[in-house]
Design a protein around this motif. Structure first.
Motif, mmCIF file in Angstrom:
data_model
loop_
_atom_site.group_PDB
_atom_site.id
_atom_site.type_symbol
_atom_site.label_atom_id
_atom_site.label_comp_id
_atom_site.label_asym_id
_atom_site.label_seq_id
_atom_site.Cartn_x
_atom_site.Cartn_y
_atom_site.Cartn_z
ATOM 1 N N TYR A 175 -16.585 -2.692 4.242
ATOM 2 C CA TYR A 175 -15.534 -3.607 3.811
ATOM 3 C C TYR A 175 -15.149 -4.535 4.966
ATOM 4 O O TYR A 175 -15.362 -4.233 6.141
ATOM 5 N N HIS A 176 -14.522 -5.646 4.608
ATOM 6 C CA HIS A 176 -14.094 -6.620 5.618
ATOM 7 C C HIS A 176 -12.707 -6.318 6.175
ATOM 8 O O HIS A 176 -12.342 -6.825 7.237
ATOM 9 N N TYR A 177 -11.941 -5.490 5.440
ATOM 10 C CA TYR A 177 -10.582 -5.163 5.893
ATOM 11 C C TYR A 177 -10.142 -3.895 5.181
ATOM 12 O O TYR A 177 -10.387 -3.725 3.975
ATOM 13 N N TRP A 178 -9.492 -2.995 5.934
ATOM 14 C CA TRP A 178 -8.886 -1.806 5.349
ATOM 15 C C TRP A 178 -7.372 -1.905 5.508
ATOM 16 O O TRP A 178 -6.849 -1.913 6.624
ATOM 17 N N ALA A 179 -6.679 -1.980 4.375
ATOM 18 C CA ALA A 179 -5.214 -2.059 4.355
ATOM 19 C C ALA A 179 -4.671 -0.652 4.104
ATOM 20 O O ALA A 179 -4.770 -0.130 2.990
ATOM 21 N N LEU A 180 -4.123 -0.040 5.139
ATOM 22 C CA LEU A 180 -3.654 1.339 5.063
ATOM 23 C C LEU A 180 -2.144 1.411 4.888
ATOM 24 O O LEU A 180 -1.416 0.456 5.160
ATOM 25 N N GLY A 181 -1.676 2.570 4.433
ATOM 26 C CA GLY A 181 -0.258 2.885 4.344
ATOM 27 C C GLY A 181 -0.056 4.362 4.588
ATOM 28 O O GLY A 181 -1.004 5.128 4.727
ATOM 29 N N HIS A 182 1.197 4.788 4.658
ATOM 30 C CA HIS A 182 1.644 6.179 4.816
ATOM 31 C C HIS A 182 2.183 6.459 6.215
ATOM 32 O O HIS A 182 3.230 7.103 6.354
ATOM 33 N N ILE A 183 1.514 5.994 7.255
ATOM 34 C CA ILE A 183 2.000 6.203 8.624
ATOM 35 C C ILE A 183 2.964 5.078 8.962
ATOM 36 O O ILE A 183 2.619 3.895 8.850
ATOM 37 N N HIS A 184 4.162 5.423 9.411
ATOM 38 C CA HIS A 184 5.206 4.427 9.618
ATOM 39 C C HIS A 184 5.137 3.736 10.976
ATOM 40 O O HIS A 184 5.937 2.846 11.257
ATOM 41 N N LYS A 185 4.189 4.120 11.779
ATOM 42 C CA LYS A 185 3.985 3.474 13.075
ATOM 43 C C LYS A 185 2.865 2.446 12.966
ATOM 44 O O LYS A 185 1.791 2.735 12.462
ATOM 45 N N ARG A 186 3.127 1.240 13.449
ATOM 46 C CA ARG A 186 2.110 0.171 13.402
ATOM 47 C C ARG A 186 0.923 0.541 14.286
ATOM 48 O O ARG A 186 1.081 0.878 15.449
ATOM 49 N N LEU A 202 -5.638 1.943 0.989
ATOM 50 C CA LEU A 202 -5.632 3.407 1.043
ATOM 51 C C LEU A 202 -4.343 3.905 1.686
ATOM 52 O O LEU A 202 -4.067 3.630 2.862
ATOM 53 N N HIS A 203 -3.554 4.626 0.914
ATOM 54 C CA HIS A 203 -2.334 5.269 1.410
ATOM 55 C C HIS A 203 -2.712 6.697 1.784
ATOM 56 O O HIS A 203 -2.894 7.552 0.912
ATOM 57 N N GLY A 204 -2.882 6.952 3.074
ATOM 58 C CA GLY A 204 -3.336 8.275 3.478
ATOM 59 C C GLY A 204 -3.355 8.453 4.978
ATOM 60 O O GLY A 204 -2.887 7.604 5.742
ATOM 61 N N SER A 205 -3.933 9.565 5.409
ATOM 62 C CA SER A 205 -3.884 9.980 6.810
ATOM 63 C C SER A 205 -5.264 10.009 7.421
ATOM 64 O O SER A 205 -6.217 10.508 6.801
ATOM 65 N N GLU A 206 -5.371 9.511 8.641
ATOM 66 C CA GLU A 206 -6.599 9.734 9.405
ATOM 67 C C GLU A 206 -6.697 11.229 9.700
ATOM 68 O O GLU A 206 -5.721 11.859 10.117
ATOM 69 N N GLY A 243 -8.730 0.361 -4.634
ATOM 70 C CA GLY A 243 -7.678 1.308 -4.292
ATOM 71 C C GLY A 243 -7.263 2.161 -5.469
ATOM 72 O O GLY A 243 -7.819 2.055 -6.560
ATOM 73 N N PHE A 244 -6.277 3.026 -5.240
ATOM 74 C CA PHE A 244 -5.785 3.950 -6.265
ATOM 75 C C PHE A 244 -4.321 4.250 -5.986
ATOM 76 O O PHE A 244 -3.805 3.989 -4.897
ATOM 77 N N SER A 245 -3.651 4.816 -6.981
ATOM 78 C CA SER A 245 -2.288 5.315 -6.825
ATOM 79 C C SER A 245 -2.290 6.838 -6.900
ATOM 80 O O SER A 245 -3.131 7.440 -7.580
ATOM 81 N N TYR A 246 -1.355 7.452 -6.218
ATOM 82 C CA TYR A 246 -1.245 8.910 -6.253
ATOM 83 C C TYR A 246 -0.834 9.360 -7.659
ATOM 84 O O TYR A 246 0.109 8.817 -8.242
ATOM 85 N N ASN A 247 -1.522 10.366 -8.181
ATOM 86 C CA ASN A 247 -1.135 10.936 -9.475
ATOM 87 C C ASN A 247 -0.205 12.138 -9.315
ATOM 88 O O ASN A 247 0.295 12.689 -10.289
ATOM 89 N N LYS A 248 0.024 12.549 -8.058
ATOM 90 C CA LYS A 248 0.948 13.632 -7.744
ATOM 91 C C LYS A 248 1.390 13.457 -6.301
ATOM 92 O O LYS A 248 0.783 12.701 -5.535
ATOM 93 N N VAL A 283 0.829 -1.211 0.000
ATOM 94 C CA VAL A 283 0.000 0.000 0.000
ATOM 95 C C VAL A 283 0.864 1.261 0.000
ATOM 96 O O VAL A 283 0.978 1.974 0.989
ATOM 97 N N GLY A 284 1.495 1.534 -1.141
ATOM 98 C CA GLY A 284 2.138 2.821 -1.352
ATOM 99 C C GLY A 284 3.557 2.953 -0.853
ATOM 100 O O GLY A 284 4.004 2.252 0.059
ATOM 101 N N ASP A 285 4.280 3.885 -1.471
ATOM 102 C CA ASP A 285 5.675 4.205 -1.148
ATOM 103 C C ASP A 285 6.570 2.974 -1.217
ATOM 104 O O ASP A 285 7.331 2.677 -0.286
ATOM 105 N N ILE A 286 6.474 2.270 -2.324
ATOM 106 C CA ILE A 286 7.406 1.170 -2.576
ATOM 107 C C ILE A 286 8.817 1.734 -2.693
ATOM 108 O O ILE A 286 9.772 1.187 -2.154
ATOM 109 N N TYR A 287 8.922 2.857 -3.405
ATOM 110 C CA TYR A 287 10.208 3.518 -3.623
ATOM 111 C C TYR A 287 10.293 4.775 -2.765
ATOM 112 O O TYR A 287 9.284 5.363 -2.397
ATOM 113 N N ASP A 288 11.530 5.170 -2.469
ATOM 114 C CA ASP A 288 11.718 6.314 -1.577
ATOM 115 C C ASP A 288 11.519 7.641 -2.297
ATOM 116 O O ASP A 288 11.201 8.640 -1.664
#
Length: 404
Positions: free
Chosen positions: A191-202, A165-169, A135-140, A58-63
């Motif tokens: 949904y049955h599960y939300w797979a989030l990304g972006h925040i580096h804290k579990r 969803l790669h984003g912020s609460e 889901g979606f990928s960032y276009n910018k 979920v996002g930021d595969i590359y730095d």
């Protein structure tokens, strides 16, 4: 219908530059710089050995948006290995590796589903169970607007629905706010599960259904402390089991060393080396800060003739050659905070202030009292005011010395 199993990971930041590290020997620096790749390799090995039904990234595969060639090559090789074992991978790109960047492109194998800029669905059939992944990928890079309204509400509950969803609460102001959402908005999608990304804290934002940040797979600096990894998820319409799987190749951490009543240098050195040895056994390769706690007057004397930097160098020498590596990046000396037991410097200053009479205090404060704009707001200086000034100055001195 049978349950499905998948790995949920995010924020790989492959080939991260690891800024802010100084003075490291070359072999340690090399290990740290390869750590994002090493952590990723652990995930691929585990996937090949245990064969989950699919992977979600979920996002930021590359730095960075330029997606370095070494990072792309390593990622493409890993996807080819999963292709050979018939393991699908659904990926989205985040703010760091958005679609509007410039990079030399690698072709990914057909088992990899790259989500586009528009919110889309990937449909899988797993042992007769249909799974819809949205889901979606960032276009910018700076995607500030909310995207949650572009996700459809789940209607057919015979299908397992998963949101990526790669984003912020919206309530979390500790990070840059991208693609914001509220927890209730996610729950409203059924949904049955939300797979989030972006925040580096579990973080587990909600239990049923799970709304999950797995954190990043490898710490990149001192503010990302502790073991990093991903979630191994078993999911059905009625239940979810989440197992955290560690991946950190190098752990960033703080080691607390209790130093009360330490008198001799060898005592302090032994306490530090014992604490580092225990950390090494528990965490493996590490970059750490030593926090020397409860430094009292007799222990503080150990730093009168040897600086903190000298102690740091001595401890590093004691650790040289030991494996796995445990690089001590910094030492923090935390002195005991006791206002009734000052250091000699503090007491000297306080004694001097107590010798000043009212005329001397007036002379010291004359700029304040002679300022036309402020004089009318200040009462004449009294003996009680002077006592209060001494007490306040005394407290400030102690506070500032604690920070040294």
């Amino acid at each position: 219908m049978s349950a499905i199993r998948f790995f949920h990971l995010a924020d790989l930041h492959l080939d991260s530059p690891f800024k802010g590290l100084f003075g490291l020997p070359e072999h340690i620096l090399k290990k740290i710089r390869s750590s994002t790749f090493d952590a990723f390799d652990k995930i691929i090995r585990k996937a090949i050995e245990e064969k989950p039904d699919f992977l979600l990234i979920v996002g930021d595969i590359y730095d960075g948006e330029n997606r370095s060639l070494p990072a792309q090559r390593r990622f493409q090789d890993a996807m080819e290995k999963l292709f050979q074992h018939n393991i699908p991978v659904i990926i989205s790109y985040g703010n760091h590796d958005h679609l509007n960047g410039t990079w030399t492109r690698f072709a990914l194998p057909s088992n990899v589903y790259e989500l586009p800029a528009e919110t889309s669905v990937v449909q899988l059939k797993i042992r007769g169970q249909q799974v819809n992944i949205y889901g979606f990928s960032y276009n910018k890079r700076h995607l500030k607007q909310s995207m949650i309204d572009t996700y459809p509400i789940a209607q057919d509950q015979q299908v397992i629905h998963i949101g990526m969803l790669h984003g912020s609460e919206a309530s979390d102001t500790s990070h840059a706010m991208y693609a914001p959402f509220t927890k209730q908005q996610l729950l409203d999608k059924n949904y049955h599960y939300w797979a989030l990304g972006h925040i580096h804290k579990r973080q587990l934002l909600h239990q049923e259904p799970p709304i999950v940040y797995p954190g990043n797979i490898q710490s990149r600096h001192r503010k990302e402390q502790g073991i990093k990894g991903f979630y191994d998820v078993t999911l059905s319409q009625n239940a979810a089991e989440l197992e955290f799987s560690p991946t950190s190749a190098v752990v960033y951490n703080t080691i607390a060393v209790e130093c009360a009543n330490v008198i001799h240098a060898n005592e302090l050195l032994n306490k530090c080396t014992e604490a580092i040895a225990a950390h090494r056994i528990k965490y493996g390769a590490s970059v750490v800060e030593l926090h020397l706690q409860h430094i009292d007057e007799q222990t503080e004397a150990l730093f009168e003739h040897a600086t903190v930097d000298a102690w740091l160098e001595t401890i590093r020498e004691a650790e040289e050659g030991l494996e796995p590596i445990c690089w001590v990046q910094k030492i923090i000396v935390q002195k005991s905070a006791r206002l009734d037991n000052h250091t000699a410097i503090t007491q000297t200053v306080v004694d001097l202030m107590e010798q000043w009479d009212s005329n001397e205090w007036k002379d010291i404060l004359k700029d304040l009292y002679q300022y036309a704009g402020g004089a009318r707001l200040i009462d004449p200086l009294t003996e009680e005011d002077i006592k209060q000034l001494v007490n306040n100055a005394q407290a400030l001195l102690v506070e500032e010395i604690q920070r040294v």
